[in-house]
Design a protein around this motif. Structure first.
Motif, PDB file in Angstrom:
ATOM      1  N   UNK A  36      14.799  -5.027  14.094  1.00  0.00           N
ATOM      2  CA  UNK A  36      15.754  -4.018  13.628  1.00  0.00           C
ATOM      3  C   UNK A  36      15.933  -4.027  12.119  1.00  0.00           C
ATOM      4  N   UNK A  37      16.508  -2.933  11.619  1.00  0.00           N
ATOM      5  CA  UNK A  37      16.658  -2.726  10.173  1.00  0.00           C
ATOM      6  C   UNK A  37      17.438  -3.850   9.480  1.00  0.00           C
ATOM      7  N   UNK A  38      18.412  -4.425  10.188  1.00  0.00           N
ATOM      8  CA  UNK A  38      19.249  -5.461   9.568  1.00  0.00           C
ATOM      9  C   UNK A  38      18.740  -6.860   9.872  1.00  0.00           C
ATOM     10  N   UNK A  98       9.685  -6.841  -6.404  1.00  0.00           N
ATOM     11  CA  UNK A  98      11.136  -6.996  -6.472  1.00  0.00           C
ATOM     12  C   UNK A  98      11.602  -7.695  -5.195  1.00  0.00           C
ATOM     13  N   UNK A  99      12.879  -8.017  -5.141  1.00  0.00           N
ATOM     14  CA  UNK A  99      13.432  -8.650  -3.939  1.00  0.00           C
ATOM     15  C   UNK A  99      13.108  -7.839  -2.698  1.00  0.00           C
ATOM     16  N   UNK A 100      12.568  -8.494  -1.692  1.00  0.00           N
ATOM     17  CA  UNK A 100      12.224  -7.809  -0.439  1.00  0.00           C
ATOM     18  C   UNK A 100      10.804  -7.274  -0.416  1.00  0.00           C
ATOM     19  N   UNK A 101      10.125  -7.330  -1.577  1.00  0.00           N
ATOM     20  CA  UNK A 101       8.769  -6.772  -1.651  1.00  0.00           C
ATOM     21  C   UNK A 101       7.683  -7.853  -1.675  1.00  0.00           C
ATOM     22  N   UNK A 173       6.111  -2.954   3.871  1.00  0.00           N
ATOM     23  CA  UNK A 173       6.899  -1.839   4.407  1.00  0.00           C
ATOM     24  C   UNK A 173       7.400  -2.161   5.830  1.00  0.00           C
ATOM     25  N   UNK A 174       6.489  -2.661   6.669  1.00  0.00           N
ATOM     26  CA  UNK A 174       6.873  -3.011   8.048  1.00  0.00           C
ATOM     27  C   UNK A 174       7.868  -4.168   8.065  1.00  0.00           C
ATOM     28  N   UNK A 175       7.651  -5.149   7.194  1.00  0.00           N
ATOM     29  CA  UNK A 175       8.576  -6.287   7.134  1.00  0.00           C
ATOM     30  C   UNK A 175       9.960  -5.821   6.701  1.00  0.00           C
ATOM     31  N   UNK A 176       9.987  -4.890   5.732  1.00  0.00           N
ATOM     32  CA  UNK A 176      11.270  -4.369   5.266  1.00  0.00           C
ATOM     33  C   UNK A 176      12.000  -3.616   6.368  1.00  0.00           C
TER      34      UNK A 176
END
Ligand code: ZN
Length: 188
Positions: A36-38, A98-101, A173-176
């Motif tokens: 899920x997104x979160x 950046x963070x999350x990338x 992208x999928x991990x995010x």
């Protein structure tokens, strides 16, 4: 009648291909889980990455190379700080993420350096501490690639020599979005 048989044969072939396609997708899904997104970010390395990291250190030690892991899992905050280095802050640019990338944010990447005979941590890619005529840095990269890591030194645009990652076929992208590698991946 002949045309009818050909039609039936083709229908079977098409059905078979469709079945294979679905089975293949099923297999693909087994490699990933959707949280899920979160989805929370891991606070440590993925168990398979952790395992391969330890094997890398052992295999390098067996040829007299002392590998030192400088970074593993990285928080979003730390990633953002690193991103500012060489941009709004002093220093050389060390990352384009950046963070999350970065795969570091998902416990899927490590950075390595070498420890020389004096016990110092070095980032000298030409250092040949085991005196076999080959730079230790590249020997470590070769071992890592055999263990399934992708090496930043192979990247075309931004060479990240210390960087090793395992993507498990997941894009950033999928991990995010909240996809994660399943932990039940069979050992290769
Ligand atoms: Zn890295």
């Amino acid at each position: 009648m002949k045309g009818f048989n050909t039609l039936i044969t083709w229908m079977f072939i098409i059905l078979f291909v469709i079945t294979l396609f679905f089975l293949y997708n099923q297999l693909e899904d087994d490699r990933h889980v959707y949280l899920g997104e979160d989805a929370p970010l891991p606070s440590e390395l993925h168990p398979i990455v952790e395992d391969r990291k330890n094997i890398l250190i052992e295999e390098a030690a067996a040829i007299n190379i002392d590998v030192f892991i400088t970074e593993g899992n990285r928080s979003i905050e730390r990633q953002n700080q690193l991103y500012e280095q060489g941009r709004s802050k002093e220093g050389n640019i060390v990352t384009h993420a950046r963070g999350g990338e970065s795969y570091h944010n998902y416990g899927l990447a490590i950075d390595y350096a070498l420890r020389n005979e004096a016990g110092e941590i070095i980032w000298d890619i030409h250092y040949d501490g085991n005196h076999n005529g080959q730079p230790d840095w590249f020997e470590v990269a070769d071992i890592a690639k055999d263990l399934g890591f992708e090496w930043g030194g192979d990247w075309r645009n931004f060479k990240d020599y210390p960087h090793l990652q395992m993507t498990f076929d997941l894009s950033i992208r999928q991990l995010q979005k909240g996809f994660r590698p399943s932990e039940a991946i069979p050992e290769s």
